[in-house]
Structures are given as structure tokens and as C-alpha cells.
Design an enzyme around this catalytic site. Structure first.
Site, PDB file in Angstrom:
ATOM      1  N   ASP A  68       3.932   8.523   5.148  1.00  0.00           N
ATOM      2  CA  ASP A  68       5.205   8.605   4.625  1.00  0.00           C
ATOM      3  C   ASP A  68       5.926   9.559   6.048  1.00  0.00           C
ATOM      4  OD1 ASP A  68       3.668  11.014   4.081  1.00  0.00           O
ATOM      5  OD2 ASP A  68       4.825  11.264   2.318  1.00  0.00           O
ATOM      6  N   HIS A  99       0.242   3.411   4.432  1.00  0.00           N
ATOM      7  CA  HIS A  99      -1.077   3.336   3.802  1.00  0.00           C
ATOM      8  C   HIS A  99      -0.665   3.074   2.058  1.00  0.00           C
ATOM      9  CE1 HIS A  99      -0.624   7.276   1.921  1.00  0.00           C
ATOM     10  NE2 HIS A  99      -0.482   7.789   2.724  1.00  0.00           N
TER      11      HIS A  99
END
Ligand SMILES: *[C@@H]1O[C@H](CO)[C@@H](O)[C@H](O)[C@H]1NC(C)=O
Ligand SMILES: *[C@@H]1O[C@H](CO)[C@@H](O)[C@H](O)[C@H]1NC(C)=O
Ligand SMILES: *[C@@H]1O[C@H](CO)[C@@H](O)[C@H](O)[C@H]1NC(C)=O
Ligand SMILES: *[C@@H]1O[C@H](CO)[C@@H](O)[C@H](O)[C@H]1NC(C)=O
Ligand SMILES: *[C@@H]1O[C@H](CO)[C@@H](O)[C@H](O)[C@H]1NC(C)=O
Length: 516
Positions: A402, A108
Site C-alpha cells: 500500500d 499484495h
């Protein structure tokens, strides 16, 4: 003893294995490597002959360090501020190759912090979208109105109730910012340009050709939509189905894997030992806590690096204590931020040395890798029957965190690559050559009767626009040359089916997960 208790507290407080990952990875969550400096062309690093990469100037891999990296430079790179034109090497190949499919994993875009620092004001960031705010994008206005028709799309399970645009004048925790939207509009547009002349997704695409999946967080869903809009402007909502991945590991129905949790716990203990042995880090947390007038323990638990990183990315001054009596409290400093980041960089080095994270990462990302390999193999088989026909799933977009991209890089053997910045992208391309390799083609042209090997299918892997194929565990041994410009698909398939599991001393995922 105190230290040991803190670790236990951390683990217990965070509940399930997955939230342990997400909570504690936060400590290596904001890591990038190496400063932003001119990189040597990739082929110099692996001795292969360059094909399309001589001009590459991306900073996906660290340059060899002659001195310690500057943690502030790293942190700025992590922001991925969309203020310069970017090179994208997606879609490059020898002229007669056909692009069959593209599978993309994104992180994102820029987000509001997940944690707030006690006794300080939260960073003032406006999470509504406005074309008059910087950074903006030529597609922003059309994107906003297109999202207004999102009800026409098909939304799996709970995704239907997730907002399709950030829309709070004071950002909520973890909300995607306008910067994050712009990052992914740009990513999508870059790949639109890169793949345009390959006609990867035909203008009359069918619902089976475009696959979009996301975790249930608004920032990943909105990032996916911004990317998709940049890639397929004004896409037809009625053809689109957005799938929900319940796990940040994108493991579908194969998430159960006890051994994964064990590797992770060992890795966390390593990380914890390194952290408590760092006297400078200890002093820094104590100084920061004193400046704010709170116990050091509370400051550490608030994970201040996350919020400070956001201040840095948005060019906001670091926060100061807001005192009840109106007196001026102490402020947090860039020097303190640099110490925490320096320790994260040390941790990255130690993490690679220890090798536990890679084992965790392989088990974590095995189901995703297996699915990706399966799609490629199916397309390759279909391609043999109908060379011209486009198959299903020519385009797959997975919008993630992540916690997804970092283990995926590690599992692929790209451990030296920079930690995924905001709006990072990892692209798997499947290519077909008409007659196997260039060398085989020459022999055929010379009139030799030849059974073309490799089925003529090849894989390219790109990270943030740079071709990293020949840095992966499955293709690093191949010497790239004019006659072998791409990596054979079979290398990737055999890596996923068998070679990668050697690292965890197993011959199957089930065996690796469930044995003791
Ligand atoms: C982009 O922003 C970064 C961080 O603020 C800055 O260092 C860099 O010089 C900027 N680049 C351009 C081309 O403005
Ligand atoms: C954002 O929220 C405001 C107020 O809740 C609403 O009027 C507006 O239509 C929303 N905008 C979008 C693009 O969703
Ligand atoms: C946030 O931005 C919107 C659009 O530019 C503006 O209308 C609104 O007043 C801003 N809110 C705050 C609190 O600054
Ligand atoms: C791997 O993919 C195959 C199909 O390609 C599937 O049958 C198998 O269950 C998958 N294994 C795992 C562990 O995900
Ligand atoms: C690897 O697995 C085999 C069979 O399960 C076992 O005998 C061997 O001791 C293992 N090796 C290591 C290094 O763990």
C-alpha cells in the site's frame, strides 16, 4: 506536551525515513472510502461520451456523499473478499487498435497482521494452502505443484531464499494467506482472459518480454507468482527472472531525495494534530485499553486497527483479554473499530485538503513513473520501425505494498480513488492506432493529405478493473469522444517529464529533491 512527546517517540522508534512511512502510514493504511453502492457511469462524472464504460459497476471512486460513509462497509470493501465475479475493463479499445504493452503495479493480497494486540490471542488463521479450504480456486492445486519447481527460475539476489508459498499452520506476522493467493490467481486469470485475443504475450515469449519485480517480502513475492500463474498458467520457469526492488517505492538507483522526507514529516505532523484533536478517538482508545487492562499508550503503539481489520476480513469475533487467573476479560467491539476507521476516513479528507501528501507522493513515485514512461516511449519508437514486431518488456509486473500504490495513485492525480485494498491492481496499457485518432483516420479516408499527429500512441490506465484514464491529472482535460476515445501517450510523457513537477515547484527531480 505529552502528545508532542508521543509523536517524537513514534518517529525516533521507527528509524529510517522509509520505516517512518511504513509505520505511520499504517494509520492511514487501512483506509478505504465510500460505501459499496451502485455507481453512476464514469462518463457522467467528467462529461465525456462513454465508449466502453457504460456498464461499469466497480467502486473505484466514491459516490458523492449525502451522509457520512459507513466505516464498516469501507472496511469490508478493503478486504476484497474473492467471492463474486468481477468486471475487468482491461484490454478494451476500438477494434483496430493494437495493444503494445501492459505494465502492472499490484498490492499484495490478504495478509496476517503486522502487529499483535497485547493480552489477546492472535487470530487463528492457517497459512498453509489447501484446495478444501475457502476461498479456493480451480488453479490452486496446479499452482502449488508449479511452485515446487521454482528452483528452475532465475532469482535476483536474496529472493532465492524467500519461500514461494505461504506454508505455516499458524500464520506468521505479515504472511500471505490463502485468501491472498486466491485474490491474485483471480487477478492474473482475469487479465489472461482480457488480453488473450490481443496476443499480448506470445506463447513462445522470450525472457526479455516478461519483466517481474518485487520487494523482498514473502507476501509480495508470493502475490507476484500467484498473479503470474493466473496470467501465464504453467509458465516456463527457465525463462523467468524475478527482480528484487530494495525500496518499497520502486525507485531503483534514484531513491536519494531529501525533500521527500521533509514533505513526509510535515504530512505526519498534520496527521498527528488531527488525531490528537479527536476526542472520540481518545475516549475509544482509553475504553479499549481498559477492557484489556493495559496502558492506553501500549494499545496505541500496537496499532490495533491492523489486527481488528484481519479479524473482520476472516469473519473472526473481535478479541478479548486473556486473563492469567482464567477470569473473563473485556472484549474489543465493532463500535470501537468503527470509530478508529471513521477517524481514518476524516484523515483522508484532511490529507487531500492539505496537499502535503501529494507532494511527498510525486517525489516518492517519480522514478517509477519516469521508468514507466521511458518503457512506453521506447516501445512506441520501436513500433514505428517494425509495426508488427513485439518489442521487449511487453509485460511488466511490479509487486508492491500500500506504501507504493497509495502514493502512485496520488501522484497520478487519482486522489479521490479508494485506498488500495488487498490485491489492488493498477494497469498501464499502451495502444497503437494505425492512423492516429479516429478523426484523423476519417480525414485520411476522405483523401486528405494529413500528417498524423500523436504518433498514434495512446495510454489507458485502469484501477481495480475500472478505466480511470480520464480522471488522471494528465488526461482529465481531454473530452473523450468517438473521435478521441483514448488518451494520447504524449500527454502522459509530458506530465512525467515536466507537468507533474510543477506541483513541487521544480523543473527536474534533482532540483525538487536537493534544493532547500
Ligand atoms: C462477499 O462477502 C462480503 C463480505 O463478507 C459480503 O458482504 C457479500 O455479500 C459477499 N458476496 C457474495 C456474492 O457472496
Ligand atoms: C510445507 O511445509 C511442510 C513441512 O515443513 C513440507 O513438508 C511441505 O512440503 C511444504 N509444502 C510446500 C508446498 O512447500
Ligand atoms: C492447517 O491446514 C492444513 C491443511 O489443511 C492441515 O493439515 C493442518 O492440520 C492445519 N493446521 C492447523 C493448526 O489447523
Ligand atoms: C528518467 O528516465 C531516463 C531514461 O528514460 C533516465 O535517463 C533518467 O535518469 C531518469 N530520471 C530519474 C530521475 O529517474
Ligand atoms: C518556486 O521556485 C522559484 C525558483 O526556485 C522560486 O523563486 C519561487 O519563490 C518558488 N515559489 C514558491 C511558491 O515556492
Amino acid at each position: 506536551m505529552l502528545a508532542r512527546n508521543c509523536f517524537v517517540l513514534l518517529v525516533v522508534a521507527s528509524g529510517t525515513v522509509l520505516t517512518i512511512v511504513s509505520f505511520s502510514l499504517q494509520f492511514f493504511s487501512e483506509i478505504t472510502t465510500t460505501p459499496v453502492v451502485e455507481e453512476k457511469p464514469l462518463q457522467a462524472a467528467n462529461g465525456a461520451v462513454g465508449v466502453s464504460q457504460v456498464k461499469s459497476r466497480k467502486r473505484v471512486f466514491p459516490v458523492p456523499q449525502t451522509q457520512n460513509p459507513n466505516p464498516i462497509h469501507e472496511a469490508v470493501g478493503y478486504c476484497n473478499i474473492p467471492n463474486r465475479t468481477e468486471q475487468a475493463w482491461e484490454g478494451h479499445s476500438p477494434a483496430d487498435y493494437t495493444l503494445l504493452s501492459v505494465q502492472i503495479m499490484i498490492r499484495h493480497g490478504d495478509r496476517y497482521p503486522l502487529y499483535s494486540i497485547p493480552k489477546t490471542k492472535r487470530p487463528a488463521i492457517n497459512c498453509t494452502l489447501s484446495i478444501t479450504r475457502n476461498p479456493s480456486h480451480p488453479l490452486l492445486s496446479a499452482f502449488i505443484s508449479h511452485m515446487g519447481q521454482g528452483g528452475r527460475g532465475h532469482w535476483e539476489s536474496s529472493l532465492a531464499s524467500v519461500p514461494r508459498l505461504p506454508n505455516h499452520s499458524a500464520c506468521e506476522m505479515g504472511e500471505l494467506t490463502q485468501t491472498g493467493v486466491v485474490q491474485h490467481l483471480r487477478n492474473g486469470q482475469l487479465l489472461h482472459q482480457a488480453y488473450q485475443h490481443h496476443r499480448l504475450v506470445p506463447s513462445n515469449w522470450s525472457p526479455r518480454q516478461v519483466w517481474v519485480e518485487t520487494t523482498g517480502k514473502s507476501r509480495t513475492l508470493q502475490s507476484a507468482l500467484a498473479f503470474l500463474y493466473g496470467f501465464l498458467p504453467e509458465f516456463d520457469w527457465k525463462k523467468l527472472t524475478v527482480r528484487h526492488q530494495w525500496s518499497a517505492l520502486f525507485c531503483g538507483s534514484a531513491c536519494d531525495c531529501p525533500a521527500r522526507g521533509r514533505y513526509l514529516e510535515e504530512e505526519q505532523r498534520r496527521q498527528y494534530r488531527l488525531r490528537v484533536a479527536d476526542a472520540e478517538l481518545d475516549r475509544t482508545y482509553a475504553d479499549m485499553a481498559r477492557a484489556l487492562g493495559i496502558p492506553t499508550r501500549n494499545l496505541r503503539a500496537a496499532n490495533p486497527i491492523d489486527s481488528l481489520q484481519c479479524h473482520l476480513c476472516h469473519n473472526l469475533p473481535f478479541p478479548c483479554a486473556s486473563m492469567k487467573d482464567g477470569s473473563a476479560g473485556g472484549c474489543l467491539t465493532t463500535a470501537q473499530f468503527a470509530v478508529i476507521r471513521r477517524q481514518q476516513l476524516d484523515d483522508e479528507v484532511d490529507r487531500r485538503r492539505a496537499g502535503l501528501y501529494r507532494k511527498y507522493a510525486i517525489l516518492a513515485m517519480y522514478p517509477y513513473l519516469n521508468k514507466t514512461a521511458g518503457k512506453m516511449e521506447r516501445l512506441a519508437k520501436a513500433g514505428k520501425q517494425a509495426a508488427k514486431a513485439r518489442g521487449d518488456d511487453v509485460f511488466t509486473l511490479s509487486s508492491a505494498h500500500d506504501l507504493t500504490v497509495a502514493p502512485l495513485l496520488s501522484a497520478l492525480g487519482l486522489e479521490e480513488a479508494v485506498f488500495p485494498p488487498f490485491a489492488a491492481r493498477l494497469v498501464f496499457e499502451l495502444w497503437k492506432s494505425p492512423l492516429g485518432t479516429q478523426a484523423e483516420k476519417k480525414r485520411v479516408l476522405r483523401g486528405e493529405k494529413l500528417k498524423v499527429r500523436n504518433g498514434g500512441y495512446f495510454i489507458r490506465l485502469l484501477y481495480n478493473g475500472e478505466d480511470v484514464t480520464f480522471h488522471t491529472a494528465f488526461c482529465s482535460s481531454i473530452v473523450r469522444s468517438a473521435s478521441q476515445p483514448l488518451c494520447p501517450l504524449k500527454n502522459f510523457l509530458s506530465f512525467v517529464r515536466k507537468d507533474v513537477l510543477v506541483v513541487v515547484n521544480a523543473t527536474s527531480y534533482q532540483e525538487a529533491c536537493f534544493r532547500h
